[in-house]
Design a protein around this motif. Structure first.
Motif: not given
Length: 427
Positions: A391-392, A395-398, A331-338, A308-310
């Motif tokens: 993002s964050g 390694q996001r630029f790869l 803004q609706h994209l959410k990360r999970g724990d696993k 989705a990014r980078c």
């Protein structure tokens, strides 16, 4: 009497206890060690991965037990590299698949299209891959199912190869072709139609076609997975993010696509062989000799993993098979724990729903471009879509390589994406 019993117990303790007591203590200690070491006694003792190299470095990977016995896996997984890639790009993912399903899978990392050979064009590479798959099946007669996983350009190559292998009987000999259609031992000519000379039961062509209908190289199709694949090509519509949407840069790239050989022309939709439409446009419908959509539809799952990014090489829209207006709001994209880098999972929708939505979009315009035609064709079958974001991360630029874990030391953040792929894999 009471005092004597106490003395006996204390004496027994000083001397290490009775044989029965000492045995009980040892048993308890051994149980504790077993718990610490996990449930190793209840699992098959697979000591290592067996890796075999064939031809120019393509790899077959499967499990082997401590005793040297090899299971008879029934599911072949073919992993296909992207442009200027090799079989080594899939090494990490292949190991994870085998560790998870040691008795069920054999993983083949293809390298019939490696390095500069990836400039030869999607069709030639697809024919090479099809012939390579046939040779792998002949080496492993126990396989009954087949899945494909392609990264970047490898997803397009796999789509062409499955169309070539759809409904084919590969029990006969590989076709010889001419000298120009051969490269590094893999045939790039057409595979035999029907059963050819290998037909021995006399049931006729119709019977033979029914026998292999809905199968890929005679095997049951299971998973077709692409990762950061430019399904809609790389022409315009911000499909190559590094151009930042500048029309001038996109136009220059299209005109210089020949620098990437026939592959560049295919990606930028500038090929016009014998006056035919661009290859990627032809690959969204069934042709007389190549059933592109029927081959895709034969798989029980079709999954598109997309950055989705980078990802500076392949855009979110083309890799997730969505119109730009269909992309989830960031803004609706959410990360999970696993799976910390999986930000959105869209389960497979009925193809009719996708078609109706796309028709609404198309009807708003006076003209329909090639991107919309390709979307319309490819969404006649349902797809699962998995959106990924690094993002964050350092390694996001790869991101384009990290989603595959191409090289673990610099793309390790994509490990959870591979884990998600494995956990949802149909055996």
């Amino acid at each position: 009497m009471a005092s004597m019993e106490v003395q006996r117990d204390s004496g027994s303790a000083q001397n290490g206890g009775s044989p029965e007591e000492r045995m009980e203590i040892k048993n308890k200690d051994s149980k504790k060690k077993t718990k610490k070491n996990g449930k190793s006694s209840y699992l098959p003792k697979f000591s290592c991965l067996r890796i075999e190299s064939h031809g120019k470095g393509n790899i077959d990977m499967e499990a082997e037990t401590i005793d040297g016995d090899r299971p008879s896996p029934t599911h072949l997984v073919v992993m296909v590299n992207g442009i200027i890639g090799s079989a080594q790009n899939w090494r990490y993912a292949a190991k994870q698949f085998i560790c998870k399903y040691p008795e069920d899978l054999i993983v083949h990392c293809s390298e019939c299209n490696y390095s500069m050979l990836t400039f030869d064009g999607v069709d030639i590479m697809g024919d090479r891959l099809a012939a390579e798959v046939v040779s792998v099946i002949k080496r492993h007669p126990s396989v009954q199912k087949i899945s494909f996983i392609g990264h970047s350009l490898g997803g397009l190559v796999a789509r062409f190869a499955i169309a070539r292998l759809y409904g084919q009987d590969v029990t006969g000999e590989l076709p010889q072709g001419n000298d120009e259609s051969q490269n590094d031992g893999y045939v790039t000519g057409k595979l035999p139609q029907g059963n050819g000379d290998s037909q021995t039961d006399g049931c006729g062509d119709a019977c033979q076609e029914d026998k292999f209908k809905g199968k890929i190289a005679g095997l049951e199709p299971m998973n077709f997975i692409t990762s950061a694949t430019p399904h809609l090509g790389s022409r315009g519509h911000k499909q190559v993010p590094v151009f930042c949407g500048f029309y001038t840069l996109e136009k220059v790239a299209a005109r210089t696509s020949w620098l990437l050989g026939r592959t560049g022309k295919h990606l930028f939709l500038t090929d016009c062989d014998e006056g035919k439409p661009p290859l990627l446009l032809r690959m969204v419908s069934d042709c007389e000799d190549l059933k592109f959509i029927s081959a895709l539809q034969s798989f029980r799952r079709r999954v598109a993993y997309a950055n989705a990014r980078c990802d500076h090489l392949v855009g979110w829209s083309t890799s997730s098979l969505r119109h730009p207006s269909e992309l989830p709001k960031r803004q609706h994209l959410k990360r999970g724990d696993k799976y910390p880098h999986i930000v959105n999972v869209e389960t497979a929708k009925a193809a009719s729903q996708l078609q109706a939505h796309l028709e609404t979009i198309v009807n708003r315009r006076e003209t329909t471009d090639m991107e919309e035609e390709m979307l319309r064709g490819l969404t006649t079958v349902s797809w699962e879509r998995v959106d990924v974001s690094f993002s964050g991360s350092k390694q996001r630029f790869l991101a384009h390589n990290t989603i595959q874990v191409k090289t673990y030391c610099i793309n390790s953040d994509g490990a959870d994406v591979i884990e998600h792929m494995i956990d949802n894999f149909l055996l």
